[in-house]
Design an enzyme around this catalytic site. Structure first.
Site, PDB file in Angstrom:
ATOM      1  N   ARG A 246      47.142  34.254  35.430  1.00 52.29           N
ATOM      2  CA  ARG A 246      46.724  35.386  34.602  1.00 52.29           C
ATOM      3  C   ARG A 246      47.198  36.717  35.189  1.00 52.29           C
ATOM      4  O   ARG A 246      47.339  37.718  34.469  1.00 52.29           O
ATOM      5  CB  ARG A 246      45.196  35.362  34.468  1.00 52.29           C
ATOM      6  CG  ARG A 246      44.694  36.241  33.361  1.00 52.29           C
ATOM      7  CD  ARG A 246      43.280  35.857  32.961  1.00 52.29           C
ATOM      8  NE  ARG A 246      42.746  36.865  32.071  1.00 52.29           N
ATOM      9  CZ  ARG A 246      41.824  36.647  31.155  1.00 52.29           C
ATOM     10  NH1 ARG A 246      41.324  35.466  30.997  1.00 52.29           N
ATOM     11  NH2 ARG A 246      41.388  37.603  30.390  1.00 52.29           N
TER      12      ARG A 246
ATOM     13  N   HIS B 114      50.643  47.277  35.955  1.00 54.04           N
ATOM     14  CA  HIS B 114      49.285  47.825  36.023  1.00 54.04           C
ATOM     15  C   HIS B 114      48.929  48.427  37.386  1.00 54.04           C
ATOM     16  O   HIS B 114      48.053  49.274  37.448  1.00 54.04           O
ATOM     17  CB  HIS B 114      48.259  46.755  35.635  1.00 54.04           C
ATOM     18  CG  HIS B 114      48.165  46.559  34.148  1.00 54.04           C
ATOM     19  ND1 HIS B 114      49.243  46.199  33.381  1.00 54.04           N
ATOM     20  CD2 HIS B 114      47.128  46.699  33.286  1.00 54.04           C
ATOM     21  CE1 HIS B 114      48.865  46.112  32.112  1.00 54.04           C
ATOM     22  NE2 HIS B 114      47.600  46.414  32.027  1.00 54.04           N
TER      23      HIS B 114
ATOM     24  N   HIS C  89      46.048  54.364  28.327  1.00 58.87           N
ATOM     25  CA  HIS C  89      46.321  53.204  29.168  1.00 58.87           C
ATOM     26  C   HIS C  89      47.771  52.703  28.973  1.00 58.87           C
ATOM     27  O   HIS C  89      48.500  52.452  29.934  1.00 58.87           O
ATOM     28  CB  HIS C  89      45.313  52.108  28.824  1.00 58.87           C
ATOM     29  CG  HIS C  89      45.527  50.821  29.545  1.00 58.87           C
ATOM     30  ND1 HIS C  89      45.327  50.684  30.900  1.00 58.87           N
ATOM     31  CD2 HIS C  89      45.937  49.605  29.090  1.00 58.87           C
ATOM     32  CE1 HIS C  89      45.601  49.434  31.248  1.00 58.87           C
ATOM     33  NE2 HIS C  89      45.975  48.760  30.172  1.00 58.87           N
TER      34      HIS C  89
ATOM     35  N   GLU D 215      40.295  35.017  35.863  1.00 58.43           N
ATOM     36  CA  GLU D 215      41.482  35.702  36.360  1.00 58.43           C
ATOM     37  C   GLU D 215      41.888  35.176  37.738  1.00 58.43           C
ATOM     38  O   GLU D 215      41.184  35.344  38.696  1.00 58.43           O
ATOM     39  CB  GLU D 215      41.201  37.196  36.453  1.00 58.43           C
ATOM     40  CG  GLU D 215      42.424  37.993  36.751  1.00 58.43           C
ATOM     41  CD  GLU D 215      42.312  39.389  36.172  1.00 58.43           C
ATOM     42  OE1 GLU D 215      43.068  40.244  36.615  1.00 58.43           O
ATOM     43  OE2 GLU D 215      41.478  39.596  35.306  1.00 58.43           O
TER      44      GLU D 215
ATOM     45  N   ARG E 144      21.555  35.839  27.663  1.00 61.95           N
ATOM     46  CA  ARG E 144      22.594  35.189  28.489  1.00 61.95           C
ATOM     47  C   ARG E 144      23.779  34.697  27.663  1.00 61.95           C
ATOM     48  O   ARG E 144      24.490  33.778  28.068  1.00 61.95           O
ATOM     49  CB  ARG E 144      22.010  34.043  29.311  1.00 61.95           C
ATOM     50  CG  ARG E 144      20.953  34.506  30.280  1.00 61.95           C
ATOM     51  CD  ARG E 144      20.529  33.424  31.233  1.00 61.95           C
ATOM     52  NE  ARG E 144      19.420  33.915  32.050  1.00 61.95           N
ATOM     53  CZ  ARG E 144      18.152  33.900  31.678  1.00 61.95           C
ATOM     54  NH1 ARG E 144      17.813  33.410  30.498  1.00 61.95           N
ATOM     55  NH2 ARG E 144      17.228  34.375  32.461  1.00 61.95           N
TER      56      ARG E 144
ATOM     57  N   LYS F 272      49.739  36.193  25.524  1.00 66.90           N
ATOM     58  CA  LYS F 272      48.444  36.326  26.213  1.00 66.90           C
ATOM     59  C   LYS F 272      47.604  35.056  26.040  1.00 66.90           C
ATOM     60  O   LYS F 272      46.985  34.577  26.989  1.00 66.90           O
ATOM     61  CB  LYS F 272      47.674  37.548  25.713  1.00 66.90           C
ATOM     62  CG  LYS F 272      46.358  37.707  26.469  1.00 66.90           C
ATOM     63  CD  LYS F 272      45.814  39.100  26.569  1.00 66.90           C
ATOM     64  CE  LYS F 272      44.616  39.112  27.543  1.00 66.90           C
ATOM     65  NZ  LYS F 272      43.920  40.379  27.589  1.00 66.90           N
TER      66      LYS F 272
ATOM     67  N   LYS G  96      37.591  39.140  28.446  1.00 66.72           N
ATOM     68  CA  LYS G  96      37.086  40.110  29.426  1.00 66.72           C
ATOM     69  C   LYS G  96      36.274  41.170  28.694  1.00 66.72           C
ATOM     70  O   LYS G  96      36.731  41.734  27.694  1.00 66.72           O
ATOM     71  CB  LYS G  96      38.246  40.784  30.166  1.00 66.72           C
ATOM     72  CG  LYS G  96      38.795  39.951  31.294  1.00 66.72           C
ATOM     73  CD  LYS G  96      39.375  40.835  32.384  1.00 66.72           C
ATOM     74  CE  LYS G  96      40.860  40.839  32.398  1.00 66.72           C
ATOM     75  NZ  LYS G  96      41.424  41.800  33.349  1.00 66.72           N
TER      76      LYS G  96
ATOM     77  N   HIS H  44      47.493  51.862  36.779  1.00 64.33           N
ATOM     78  CA  HIS H  44      46.094  52.211  37.063  1.00 64.33           C
ATOM     79  C   HIS H  44      46.019  53.419  37.981  1.00 64.33           C
ATOM     80  O   HIS H  44      45.123  54.258  37.841  1.00 64.33           O
ATOM     81  CB  HIS H  44      45.377  51.030  37.727  1.00 64.33           C
ATOM     82  CG  HIS H  44      44.934  49.986  36.760  1.00 64.33           C
ATOM     83  ND1 HIS H  44      44.724  48.682  37.117  1.00 64.33           N
ATOM     84  CD2 HIS H  44      44.642  50.059  35.442  1.00 64.33           C
ATOM     85  CE1 HIS H  44      44.342  47.984  36.060  1.00 64.33           C
ATOM     86  NE2 HIS H  44      44.292  48.801  35.030  1.00 64.33           N
TER      87      HIS H  44
ATOM     88  N   ASN I 260      49.192  41.542  34.479  1.00 62.14           N
ATOM     89  CA  ASN I 260      49.009  42.848  35.113  1.00 62.14           C
ATOM     90  C   ASN I 260      50.330  43.539  35.433  1.00 62.14           C
ATOM     91  O   ASN I 260      50.361  44.518  36.178  1.00 62.14           O
ATOM     92  CB  ASN I 260      48.194  42.710  36.407  1.00 62.14           C
ATOM     93  CG  ASN I 260      46.773  42.285  36.121  1.00 62.14           C
ATOM     94  OD1 ASN I 260      46.217  42.620  35.076  1.00 62.14           O
ATOM     95  ND2 ASN I 260      46.188  41.524  37.030  1.00 62.14           N
TER      96      ASN I 260
END
Ligand code: NAD
Length: 376
Positions: A250, A257, A273, A246, A130, A236, A152, A261, A254
């Site tokens: 935050r 993005h 990317h 998020e 954990r 960042k 992340k 994406h 993006n």
């Protein structure tokens, strides 16, 4: 830095910069700073698993050597290159390795590699018992300024990218700019897309530095790239420190993005990317312009800056239906409403929800018109 008692080593006498991410941890940036890694581990650690990919074997060996020199029991795990590392099979293999070596709560994982290695290794650390400590040693520009900072972690499944993962803050991050010397230039440019994004959403000085000398921005030995890396990490770090899970703030990270994406999906992830985010930022700028939020001169500034470092700013025409479907499926859209981060000026992001169809079409026409773009 963390508040628990002590670390394994002491900071070295180099010229490294330590950028705090709130009061959670530091991101160390400099040249020849791999020997900083042991100093980021907590006192009492006995075993360390160094996870790395084949392309960075030399750097991973250097880190492993520095850890062993501090008396730590070092285990090595070489994982497959790029996205193939981020799979359940590889994850299970690493769990087995940790189990067989008897890793306890006070042991640690060190990830040496690009964003795929830090994502995978971060998730191994997040899930083992954990959660055990992880230190990231990113070796691509994208991983230094983005993937390794912010906590992340995750892997891909056959159904899609990054569908399984968790938030797990590292104990520290070491960005050794010397490692970028072996990174192919196209990957360096892709990382620079994320740096430029930081310029548009928060730090205009980034844009000025790239505009003054695109060549210097791509010189891994020079002072300009170092300043760019440090500035983007600060952007960042400031955002994630204020918003660890998020949510609204935050979200500005993006920028570019939503469309980016979609391009990645439509291209079956053959686009890097950063290249997709580059086109995505131009799309977002055109969209904001069509919506009356952003001046055309800022849209053209996007094109100039991104082109100057070899990044794509246009995408093939005739793909709008596929792109729209992909954007609607994006996990960051809520329900049926498309959501974009848009600018009202440089350093001034806002949210654009449910934009009119005609604005979307105008933005797509502008990024695709007569260009029929393919990946550079
Ligand atoms: N967790 C996050 O917040 C976050 C943010 C952005 C991206 N990501 C993830 O990061 C990944 C992309 O990361 P990436 O662009 O670093 O890709 P990557 O990890 O695939 O690295 C790109 C290529 O460069 C090679 N490489 C790495 N370092 C090198 C070096 N110093 N010299 C020579 N070759 C080197 C790698 O082996 C690989 O082939 C994606 O999976 C993406 O989902 C995560």
């Amino acid at each position: 830095m963390s508040d628990d008692a002590g670390t394994v080593g002491t900071p070295g006498p180099d010229d490294a910069t330590a950028i705090p991410v709130g009061d959670a941890y530091d991101v160390v940036v400099g040249h020849d700073v791999l020997d900083r890694v042991p100093g980021l581990l907590r006192a009492g650690v006995l075993r360390v698993l160094v996870v790395s990919s084949p392309a960075v074997e030399t750097y991973a060996s250097g880190v492993a050597g520095a850890l062993a020199a501090h008396g730590l029991q070092v285990h090595r795990a070489e994982v497959p290159d790029a996205e193939t590392a981020k799979s359940a099979d590889v994850l299970v293999r690493l769990w087995s390795q940790l189990g067989q070596a008897g890793f306890t709560r006070s042991d640690a994982v060190v990830c040496v590699g690009g964003g795929t290695v830090t994502d995978l290794g971060g998730f191994v650390a997040a899930s083992w018992l954990r959660g055990v400590d992880v230190v990231h040693v990113p070796t691509t520009l994208l991983a230094m300024v983005d993937a390794a900072v912010g906590g992340k972690t995750g892997i891909n499944t056959p159904e899609g990218k990054n569908l399984v993962g968790s938030f797990h803050e590292p104990r520290g991050v070491v960005c050794d700019l010397t490692t970028l010397a072996t990174l192919p230039r196209a990957h360096l440019a892709a990382g620079l897309a994320e740096v430029v994004k930081g310029g548009f959403i928060a730090d205009p000085r980034i844009l000025e530095l790239v505009e003054a000398s695109p060549e210097a921005a791509l010189d891994v030995h020079g002072a300009v790239l170092r300043e760019l890396v440090e500035r983007k990490i600060r952007v960042k770090a400031d955002v994630v420190a204020a918003d660890l899970r998020e949510s609204s703030l935050r979200e500005i990270l993006n920028y570019g993005h939503t469309f980016g994406h979609a391009v990645e999906q439509v291209e079956s992830y053959r686009w890097r990317h950063g290249d997709a985010v580059s086109v995505g930022m131009v799309f977002a700028a055109e969209l904001a312009c069509a919506a009356g939020l952003l001046d055309r001169s800022v849209v053209e500034r996007h094109r100039r800056v991104l082109t100057s470092v070899g990044l794509p700013t246009s995408y093939a025409d005739g793909r709008w239906p596929d792109l729209l479907t992909a954007m609607s499926r994006d996990k960051k859209s809520r329900g049926a409403t498309l959501r974009f981060v848009a600018l009202t000026g440089v350093g001034s992001p806002t949210r654009l929800e449910g934009p009119r169809e005609e604005w979307l079409r105008a933005a797509y026409d502008a990024v695709s018109a007569g260009r029929g773009a393919t990946r550079p």
